[in-house]
Design an enzyme around this catalytic site. Sequence first.
Site, PDB file in Angstrom:
ATOM      1  N   ASP A   1       1.209  -1.499   0.493  1.00  0.00           N
ATOM      2  CA  ASP A   1       0.314   0.206  -0.331  1.00  0.00           C
ATOM      3  C   ASP A   1       1.057   0.973   0.075  1.00  0.00           C
ATOM      4  O   ASP A   1       0.538   1.903  -0.096  1.00  0.00           O
ATOM      5  CB  ASP A   1      -1.257  -0.094   1.182  1.00  0.00           C
ATOM      6  CG  ASP A   1      -1.702  -1.190   1.039  1.00  0.00           C
ATOM      7  OD1 ASP A   1      -2.419  -0.604  -0.343  1.00  0.00           O
ATOM      8  OD2 ASP A   1      -2.689  -1.951   2.016  1.00  0.00           O
TER       9      ASP A   1
ATOM     10  N   ASP B   1      -6.122  -5.325  -5.511  1.00  0.00           N
ATOM     11  CA  ASP B   1      -5.625  -3.389  -4.752  1.00  0.00           C
ATOM     12  C   ASP B   1      -4.992  -3.207  -5.616  1.00  0.00           C
ATOM     13  O   ASP B   1      -4.849  -2.164  -5.770  1.00  0.00           O
ATOM     14  CB  ASP B   1      -6.082  -3.744  -3.582  1.00  0.00           C
ATOM     15  CG  ASP B   1      -6.996  -4.558  -2.655  1.00  0.00           C
ATOM     16  OD1 ASP B   1      -7.618  -6.099  -3.087  1.00  0.00           O
ATOM     17  OD2 ASP B   1      -7.354  -4.084  -1.748  1.00  0.00           O
TER      18      ASP B   1
END
Length: 378
Positions: free
Chosen positions: A94, A156
């Site tokens: 992330d 993601d």
Amino acid sequence: MNNTVQLAWVNEAWDKALEKTRVNSLRIGAEFPHASQGGKYVLEGASWWTAGFWPGMLWQLYAGSGDESLKAIAEQCEERLDEVLDGYLKLDHDLGFMWILTSVANYKLTGSEQSRVRALKAANYLAARFNLKGRYIRAWNPWREGEDNSGVAIIDCSMNMSLLFWASEVTGDPRYRHIAEAHMDTVLEHFIRPDGSVYHIVNFDPASGEVAGKLGGQGYAPESAWSRGTAWALYGLSLAYHHTGKQSYLDGAKQVAHFFLTRLPEDQVPAWDFRAPSEIRELRDTSAGSCAASGLLLLAGQVEPSEADVYRNGALRITESLYRNYGTWDNADEEGLLLHGTSNYPEDRNIDVPLIYGDFFYVETLARIKEAGPYYWE
Ligand code: GLY
């Protein structure tokens, strides 16, 4: 849709989001909100994957309004993230969500050299998560003692690849882009089903690179269709096309977009999982809607003019419904901009609440409709 009417609601929606965020900023300041509970955003630590969305939304609203107080808070959030970047141990894939919406945003808007360096450090850590055999970016670190998740890749991460594309663009060094392309090729090969729906998690054998299994993750089941994951794929593939011009990414983005658009209910805001059983499919995820809407607008600009309306009108329908049916404009006791987001249904976390990434992508979509960029992923 009539353009005059459209412009009127978009400006109204933007002004309300700006006003509400100004008020929220007085309480939240340089913190890291994630999900709103009982009307107030719960603040997370700086290392949580959502840390970029609040400053990213402040940068977007600053770019469109010139409000210096929002910029000052976004800069403070970015400084607070140094502890995470330098601490290293809590970094995972992330890095993209976190540093694109802070340091890349700052660099794009102000030219800050310190922000450029921060984002390049983040890009190097992200590139280092690449598994050469499986051609994927490793998602997470072990969540608990003894766990080995070095073979896990998730959909993601498609959004995080923009950090690598950006690093190649600013340094002229193609290595970052090579890694991002390899990962996105893997997404096309192993995550996208023929009908345009997507897997959340693919587990590889990290030593051989062979696929070892596919998991439901935050979706209802391995073969279901988690809507936010679908949105990550749609937008991530469209961004990969933006950065590379590779036709396969555009084709993939269109395939996923068609799946997404044709599964929307009457009010145009997606169920949290398009294939959840009917008794829990009423539960929405507004964040999937706002993320997909932003991706659809990017996609609309990448196709032939004769095709663009399908994507643009789809994005406008979603966003107008979010504004009219899910917004909190008349509720001063709720900090979230959009109600009815679903963070993690299988783990029973943050269900049917406002989510900061839902709010971020809603504001970004409004900025796209108003043509009030820049957009930090591009
Ligand atoms: N990236 C985690 C999520 O979409 O919830």
